[in-house]
Design a protein around this motif. Structure first.
Motif, PDB file in Angstrom:
ATOM      1  N   ALA A 109      31.710   0.319  79.276  1.00  0.00           N
ATOM      2  CA  ALA A 109      30.320  -0.099  79.475  1.00  0.00           C
ATOM      3  C   ALA A 109      29.779   0.450  80.795  1.00  0.00           C
ATOM      4  N   THR A 110      28.461   0.295  80.990  1.00  0.00           N
ATOM      5  CA  THR A 110      27.814   0.702  82.219  1.00  0.00           C
ATOM      6  C   THR A 110      27.345  -0.519  82.999  1.00  0.00           C
ATOM      7  N   ALA A 111      27.338  -0.422  84.315  1.00  0.00           N
ATOM      8  CA  ALA A 111      26.908  -1.534  85.163  1.00  0.00           C
ATOM      9  C   ALA A 111      25.432  -1.847  84.978  1.00  0.00           C
ATOM     10  N   PHE A 112      24.665  -0.910  84.454  1.00  0.00           N
ATOM     11  CA  PHE A 112      23.250  -1.185  84.192  1.00  0.00           C
ATOM     12  C   PHE A 112      23.082  -2.307  83.168  1.00  0.00           C
ATOM     13  N   ASP A 113      24.084  -2.497  82.319  1.00  0.00           N
ATOM     14  CA  ASP A 113      23.990  -3.518  81.263  1.00  0.00           C
ATOM     15  C   ASP A 113      24.582  -4.860  81.684  1.00  0.00           C
TER      16      ASP A 113
ATOM     17  N   THR B 262      24.487   6.771  81.475  1.00  0.00           N
ATOM     18  CA  THR B 262      25.875   7.232  81.438  1.00  0.00           C
ATOM     19  C   THR B 262      26.526   7.114  82.811  1.00  0.00           C
ATOM     20  N   SER B 263      25.732   6.852  83.851  1.00  0.00           N
ATOM     21  CA  SER B 263      26.303   6.689  85.187  1.00  0.00           C
ATOM     22  C   SER B 263      26.724   5.240  85.404  1.00  0.00           C
ATOM     23  N   TYR B 264      27.530   5.014  86.427  1.00  0.00           N
ATOM     24  CA  TYR B 264      28.123   3.701  86.676  1.00  0.00           C
ATOM     25  C   TYR B 264      28.765   3.157  85.395  1.00  0.00           C
TER      26      TYR B 264
END
Length: 450
Positions: free
Chosen positions: A265-269, A345-347
């Motif tokens: 997963a991404t930290a944005f979520d 796709t970052s973090y």
């Protein structure tokens, strides 16, 4: 050499980078590297150390191409030709966001801007014309299939059409291969174009050894790295017993985001507050809507002032507000926080049950595309980058190029990450070139029987 005959010997490498891909041919297939060329001095120094008996040419291929031809002929004799020429032209102009695409712009009747790096194939083909190797292997991003350039006559021509026209005595076969299908614990799709003077009546591209269409499954990131000791980007960034098993340290903000980010997963979520367990409705929120505590999401802060005259915001580097009032001493200073503007796709953490994501030159930067370790709070270590690039071995894989590891281990870590991200995995080139050598051995065996 595995496939030498009376007229062919060794191989030539163009756009060689740091030579990490060439390790799979020179060390893995035991085919001598006669000559190579590379623009960047830092890379050519690596080439000299990895291949001390080869002729290394530093500079622009437009300038050093004649030297490559001359030195190759001098070393192998004017009556012989290289068995193989391999090249990896710069791919930046051929990427999906590159300037050399022929898609939408052509459909609208416009001519897209040409990245000059795309035209570097032209002097490379001049070298092929002069040396006439038995085989030519060209590696590039898969978008090369849809790239066109002004050719030597200044006419627009698709690159693959240009290849077939210029190499009219060769059979040209281009296919997209994924390194993961050849035992590399990394997803890396590349267009591999193979050109043959022999016109062998067989499949030029090596059949996959791993994956759904092969006998063995893909090598996952966890399988390839589970033997390594745990690391942490704050508390334990280096393994004392392995100087290459080390990671960059994270800021407290980066660590806070990623420690609450699940595998894959991404930290944005990260929508759940770690203090009060409240799930947020606003996908752009940086603070909990219930308790006001920071959310574990990537954020950036900036200082602003509120104009004392009209109340408008004044940015940090501005002397006046939007209404033209000067920023005075009694303006109210505040700090604003917002989500980092970046692709989702970052973090992001990689899943451990699949091959690693495609290595890039920024493998040590968590804010770059898919760089997080599956479950430890860090990016991949330099050692893991080498494993994922198939440069270093692990318990289930013992590469025949371990002698090259000593050279790589002595390089600055940032340079190792950069060159590994640029390079085709040597295990993929080993499979591709080893298959061509096997085809030649079979052809020569049949000719002797006949």
């Amino acid at each position: 050499m595995a496939a030498a005959d009376e007229v062919a010997y060794g191989y030539v490498s163009l756009f060689s980078g740091g030579g990490f891909g060439d390790i799979g041919i020179a060390y893995g297939c035991a085919i001598p590297l006669i000559a190579c060329c590379e623009l960047l001095p830092e890379r050519t120094e690596i080439l000299r150390r990895l291949f001390p008996s080869s002729s290394v040419h530093a500079g622009d291929i437009w300038d050093v191409g004649p030297d490559v031809i001359h030195e190759t002929r001098r070393r192998i004799g004017s009556d012989r030709r290289p068995w193989l020429l391999v090249m990896s032209p710069p791919c930046q102009g051929m990427s999906s966001n590159g300037k050399g695409r022929i898609g939408v712009g052509v459909e609208r009747g416009t001519r897209p801007e040409v990245d000059p790096r795309n035209r570097l194939l032209l002097p490379a083909l001049d070298i092929v014309d002069a040396l006439q190797p038995e085989w030519v292997v060209i590696e590039n991003v898969k978008h090369m299939r849809h790239t066109s350039i002004p050719n030597e006559h200044a006419d627009r021509e698709a690159l693959l059409d240009l290849l077939r026209r210029r190499l009219d005595t060769y059979r040209v076969d281009a296919r997209v291969l994924d390194a993961a299908d050849y035992g590399v614990p990394q997803r890396r799709e590349r267009l591999i174009t193979i050109c043959s003077r022999r016109r062998v009546d067989a499949l030029y591209h090596s059949p996959p050894s791993h994956g759904v269409h092969a006998a063995r499954p893909h090598v996952t990131l966890s399988e390839a790295t589970r033997h390594l000791s745990p690391l942490d980007a704050r508390q334990c960034a280096t393994d004392p017993s392995d100087s290459l098993h080390c990671v960059p340290k994270w800021t407290s903000a980066q660590y806070f985001c990623m420690m609450h980010t699940p595998e894959g997963a991404t930290a944005f979520d990260n929508a759940v507050c770690v203090e009060c367990d409240t799930e947020q409705a606003d996908a752009a929120a940086v603070d909990c809507e219930r308790c006001g505590k920071p959310l574990p999401r990537p954020t950036v802060s900036k200082t602003v002032w509120q104009c004392a005259t009209c109340g408008a915001k004044v940015a940090q580097r501005r002397a006046r507000c939007a209404n033209g009032h000067p920023r005075t001493a009694d303006a109210v200073q505040t700090t604003e926080r917002r989500l980092v503007r970046a692709f989702r796709t970052s973090y992001r953490r990689m899943p451990g049950n699949r091959p690693a994501s495609t290595l890039t030159t920024n493998s040590g930067v968590i804010s770059s595309d898919v760089k997080g370790h599956p479950f430890e709070n860090r990016v991949l270590s330099v050692r893991e980058v080498l494993i994922v690039a198939s440069l270093a071995g692990y318990p289930a894989f013992h590469p025949p190029w371990s002698a090259a590891e000593a050279v790589i281990a002595s390089l600055p870590h940032r340079l190792v990450r950069t060159v590994a991200g640029e390079s085709i995995p040597p295990r993929l080139l080993h499979a591709v070139v080893g298959h061509l050598a096997a085809l030649d051995r079979a052809t020569l065996a049949r000719a002797r029987v006949a």
